[in-house]
Design an enzyme around this catalytic site. Structure first.
Site, PDB file in Angstrom:
ATOM      1  N   HIS A 307       0.851  -1.182   0.000  1.00  0.00           N
ATOM      2  CA  HIS A 307       0.000   0.000   0.000  1.00  0.00           C
ATOM      3  C   HIS A 307       0.884   1.228   0.000  1.00  0.00           C
ATOM      4  CE1 HIS A 307      -3.075   2.881   1.095  1.00  0.00           C
ATOM      5  NE2 HIS A 307      -3.928   1.989   0.640  1.00  0.00           N
ATOM      6  N   ASP A 364      -8.129  -4.940  -0.045  1.00  0.00           N
ATOM      7  CA  ASP A 364      -8.674  -5.657  -1.198  1.00  0.00           C
ATOM      8  C   ASP A 364      -8.314  -7.123  -1.213  1.00  0.00           C
ATOM      9  OD1 ASP A 364     -10.053  -3.620  -2.350  1.00  0.00           O
ATOM     10  OD2 ASP A 364      -8.238  -2.735  -3.154  1.00  0.00           O
TER      11      ASP A 364
HETATM   12  N1  ACO Z   1       4.184  -7.708  -5.122  1.00  0.00           N
HETATM   13  C1  ACO Z   1       5.535  -7.763  -5.270  1.00  0.00           C
HETATM   14  N2  ACO Z   1       6.359  -6.712  -5.073  1.00  0.00           N
HETATM   15  C2  ACO Z   1       5.797  -5.535  -4.717  1.00  0.00           C
HETATM   16  C3  ACO Z   1       4.398  -5.408  -4.544  1.00  0.00           C
HETATM   17  C4  ACO Z   1       3.582  -6.539  -4.746  1.00  0.00           C
HETATM   18  N3  ACO Z   1       2.267  -6.473  -4.592  1.00  0.00           N
HETATM   19  N4  ACO Z   1       4.114  -4.132  -4.192  1.00  0.00           N
HETATM   20  C5  ACO Z   1       5.277  -3.477  -4.151  1.00  0.00           C
HETATM   21  N5  ACO Z   1       6.293  -4.327  -4.473  1.00  0.00           N
HETATM   22  C6  ACO Z   1       7.741  -4.012  -4.451  1.00  0.00           C
HETATM   23  C7  ACO Z   1       8.139  -3.192  -5.663  1.00  0.00           C
HETATM   24  O1  ACO Z   1       8.545  -4.032  -6.727  1.00  0.00           O
HETATM   25  C8  ACO Z   1       9.268  -2.358  -5.096  1.00  0.00           C
HETATM   26  O2  ACO Z   1      10.403  -3.192  -4.998  1.00  0.00           O
HETATM   27  P1  ACO Z   1      11.888  -2.563  -5.186  1.00  0.00           P
HETATM   28  O3  ACO Z   1      12.036  -1.595  -4.046  1.00  0.00           O
HETATM   29  O4  ACO Z   1      12.781  -3.736  -5.108  1.00  0.00           O
HETATM   30  O5  ACO Z   1      11.882  -1.917  -6.537  1.00  0.00           O
HETATM   31  C9  ACO Z   1       8.819  -2.061  -3.667  1.00  0.00           C
HETATM   32  O6  ACO Z   1       7.971  -3.174  -3.310  1.00  0.00           O
HETATM   33  C10 ACO Z   1       8.060  -0.751  -3.503  1.00  0.00           C
HETATM   34  O7  ACO Z   1       6.962  -0.760  -4.438  1.00  0.00           O
HETATM   35  P2  ACO Z   1       6.318   0.537  -5.093  1.00  0.00           P
HETATM   36  O8  ACO Z   1       5.579   0.132  -6.310  1.00  0.00           O
HETATM   37  O9  ACO Z   1       7.379   1.586  -5.199  1.00  0.00           O
HETATM   38  O10 ACO Z   1       5.331   0.993  -3.957  1.00  0.00           O
HETATM   39  P3  ACO Z   1       4.175   2.047  -4.137  1.00  0.00           P
HETATM   40  O11 ACO Z   1       3.919   2.610  -2.789  1.00  0.00           O
HETATM   41  O12 ACO Z   1       4.458   2.982  -5.248  1.00  0.00           O
HETATM   42  O13 ACO Z   1       2.940   1.146  -4.631  1.00  0.00           O
HETATM   43  C11 ACO Z   1       1.051  -0.299  -4.652  1.00  0.00           C
HETATM   44  C12 ACO Z   1       1.912   0.695  -3.823  1.00  0.00           C
HETATM   45  C13 ACO Z   1       0.697   0.319  -6.008  1.00  0.00           C
HETATM   46  C14 ACO Z   1      -0.228  -0.577  -3.890  1.00  0.00           C
HETATM   47  C15 ACO Z   1       1.862  -1.594  -4.864  1.00  0.00           C
HETATM   48  O14 ACO Z   1       2.221  -2.148  -3.617  1.00  0.00           O
HETATM   49  C16 ACO Z   1       1.115  -2.631  -5.713  1.00  0.00           C
HETATM   50  O15 ACO Z   1       1.192  -2.593  -6.949  1.00  0.00           O
HETATM   51  N6  ACO Z   1       0.353  -3.571  -5.057  1.00  0.00           N
HETATM   52  C17 ACO Z   1      -0.427  -4.530  -5.786  1.00  0.00           C
HETATM   53  C18 ACO Z   1      -1.723  -3.882  -6.261  1.00  0.00           C
HETATM   54  C19 ACO Z   1      -2.714  -3.651  -5.124  1.00  0.00           C
HETATM   55  O16 ACO Z   1      -2.939  -4.500  -4.289  1.00  0.00           O
HETATM   56  N7  ACO Z   1      -3.316  -2.457  -5.134  1.00  0.00           N
HETATM   57  C20 ACO Z   1      -4.339  -2.082  -4.136  1.00  0.00           C
HETATM   58  C21 ACO Z   1      -3.902  -0.931  -3.323  1.00  0.00           C
HETATM   59  S1  ACO Z   1      -5.088  -0.652  -2.038  1.00  0.00           S
HETATM   60  C22 ACO Z   1      -6.332   0.243  -2.722  1.00  0.00           C
HETATM   61  O17 ACO Z   1      -6.230   0.851  -3.753  1.00  0.00           O
HETATM   62  C23 ACO Z   1      -7.564   0.201  -1.969  1.00  0.00           C
END
Ligand code: ACO
Length: 428
Positions: A307, A364
């Site tokens: 998140h 979610d």
């Molecule tokens: N699975 C695997 N790796 C992940 C995931 C995941 N779900 N989420 C983040 N990471 C990793 C990234 O690859 C990144 O790794 P790195 O540092 O080695 O490059 C690190 O964790 C940070 O990730 P970011 O994408 O920079 O984090 P950000 O805060 O921008 O994104 C987000 C948050 C979009 C929710 C992300 O965690 C994601 O895509 N999750 C899956 C989709 C999801 O569940 N969305 C619902 C959000 S809740 C809502 O909208 C109600």
């Protein structure tokens, strides 16, 4: 702590006020930055460090896992309030008295009929249309059926626009689903509570009396409360920025619905279920998918994990996980998908990749499992999120207009070609 921040650019010092929120959050007020420095701006893609507004609606602390609407904790609200009370609280700032709540519900009910011509618009959509696209279009279409613009200086006009959309939106939600299923498009039943009415409109079969199931009513009520607001997320910021051009409430909401649709935002609940089903079809090997999620060469992400703001746990996920166990238990549903979900959660909580990056299950991850147990089709999951988020969007739109915020118009740092003379087509 000082009440000023000093910034040094090319040896020149500039001071900016530090402002404090009621929860002691600190922000640097850079409104004067560009003017004072002769053109320097900040760049912050994804707005990870940028406050777009001051707001008195929702407080969240991602590190401590706190979520409060108007000061009340999400745990207490989910336990003690119903969705309509929470909607009133978010929009108007205080919990309603009995009379206020009754009046609010009566006013919503008096606007719960949608112009029958809207059915013609629905008929023009192919059955394969995603219900989020249908919902966004229909919400926008309401503007045409209710053309009068809202004078934000008139409390009465603001109130009327709000109860109107709260009355009509559940009808559109149910129609978006029923169209897909080939069921007649029906209206609600004014004798019912808001959430009971939603369920009846969605599930009433044309040849049977609809029987309410208290477990489903309570589960949906809780889910809607948990989704009702989440401060300046992608869809809410979209609603605020659209409304900042003085576009109407319905048009602003329609833009917010489109933003919510994406799989990195509200679309995640559908993506979670699709991911769990794919894992099941593939033999249920959760370890394989954990490895894929960690592989930087593989675009796969574990849907429902991580998140932008919550970096320790999502308080909504805790409440919903408990609710998922209760609902499935009460309904006597045994779902192999739930076992896969629990397996993934356990593995992720112990895996250094997820632990180091503070990736925990978000709201979610479990909401889809409950929706599935309730008999709601997967493509409707994000629509249900939109139904829950509606009061939050309305509250944020209202706040933005009442505060007379300026039009949202970010700057950019241009990194394209500098001037070059036009090249005639024969010379390219
Ligand atoms: N699975 C695997 N790796 C992940 C995931 C995941 N779900 N989420 C983040 N990471 C990793 C990234 O690859 C990144 O790794 P790195 O540092 O080695 O490059 C690190 O964790 C940070 O990730 P970011 O994408 O920079 O984090 P950000 O805060 O921008 O994104 C987000 C948050 C979009 C929710 C992300 O965690 C994601 O895509 N999750 C899956 C989709 C999801 O569940 N969305 C619902 C959000 S809740 C809502 O909208 C109600």
């Amino acid at each position: 702590m000082s009440d000023k921040a000093t910034l040094e650019i090319n040896g020149e010092k500039y001071e900016f006020p530090l402002i404090k929120g009621t929860e002691n959050e600190v922000a640097m007020d850079i409104k004067s930055l560009r003017g004072a420095t002769g053109g320097v701006i900040t760049v912050d893609p994804g707005y990870k460090n940028t406050g777009s507004c001051e707001s008195a609606i929702t407080f969240l602390d991602g590190e401590k896992g706190i979520l409060r609407y108007r000061g009340y904790s999400i745990e207490e609200l989910a336990d003690k309030a119903d969705f309509l009370e929470v909607a009133y609280l978010l929009i108007f700032g205080e919990l309603p008295t009995n009379e206020q709540l009754e009046q609010f519900h009566d006013d919503i009910k008096s606007h719960s009929v949608v112009d029958d011509d809207v059915k013609k618009i629905i008929d023009a959509f192919p059955k394969s249309a995603h219900p989020m696209g249908v919902l966004s279009s229909l919400t926008s279409a309401l503007t045409a059926f209710n053309p009068s613009s809202v004078d934000v200086n008139s409390e009465e006009q603001m109130y009327n626009a709000i109860v109107r959309i709260l009355g009509k939106f559940p009808v559109l939600v149910s129609w978006a689903m029923r169209k897909k299923q080939g069921l007649p498009l029906e209206y609600g039943d004014d004798s019912l509570g808001y959430v009971e009415n939603v369920l009846k409109m969605m599930f009433k079969s044309p040849n049977k009396e609809y029987e309410q199931n208290e477990i489903l009513v309570n589960a949906l009520d809780k889910l809607l409360i948990l989704h009702a607001d989440h401060e300046q997320n992608c869809s809410t910021s979209t609603v605020r920025i659209t409304g900042s051009s003085h576009a109407g409430l319905f048009a602003s909401l329609s833009a917010g619905i489109s933003a919510l649709w994406g799989p990195l935002h509200g679309g995640a609940n559908q993506a979670v279920l699709e991911m769990l089903e794919a894992i099941k079809e593939d033999g249920g090997d959760t370890k394989k998918y954990m490895a894929k999620a960690k592989d930087k060469e593989d675009p796969f992400r574990l849907m429902g994990f991580g998140h932008r703001v919550y970096k320790n746990f999502d308080p909504r996920a805790r409440i919903i996980k408990k609710a998922a166990d209760e609902v499935l238990g009460d309904l006597g549903v045994e779902d192999p998908i739930l076992d896969i979900a629990k397996g993934l959660e356990q593995e992720a909580l112990e895996d250094p990749y997820f632990v180091d990056r503070k990736l925990y299950p978000n709201v979610d991850f479990y909401s889809g499992i409950i929706y599935r147990a309730m008999g709601i089709p997967v493509e409707m999951f994000t629509v249900m999120f939109a139904l829950g988020r509606l009061p939050g969007w309305i509250a944020q739109w209202r706040e933005m207009r009442l505060r007379k915020e300026p039009i949202g118009r970010p700057r950019q740092l241009y990194v394209g070609e500098t001037y070059r003379p036009f090249k005639e087509i024969q010379n390219r």
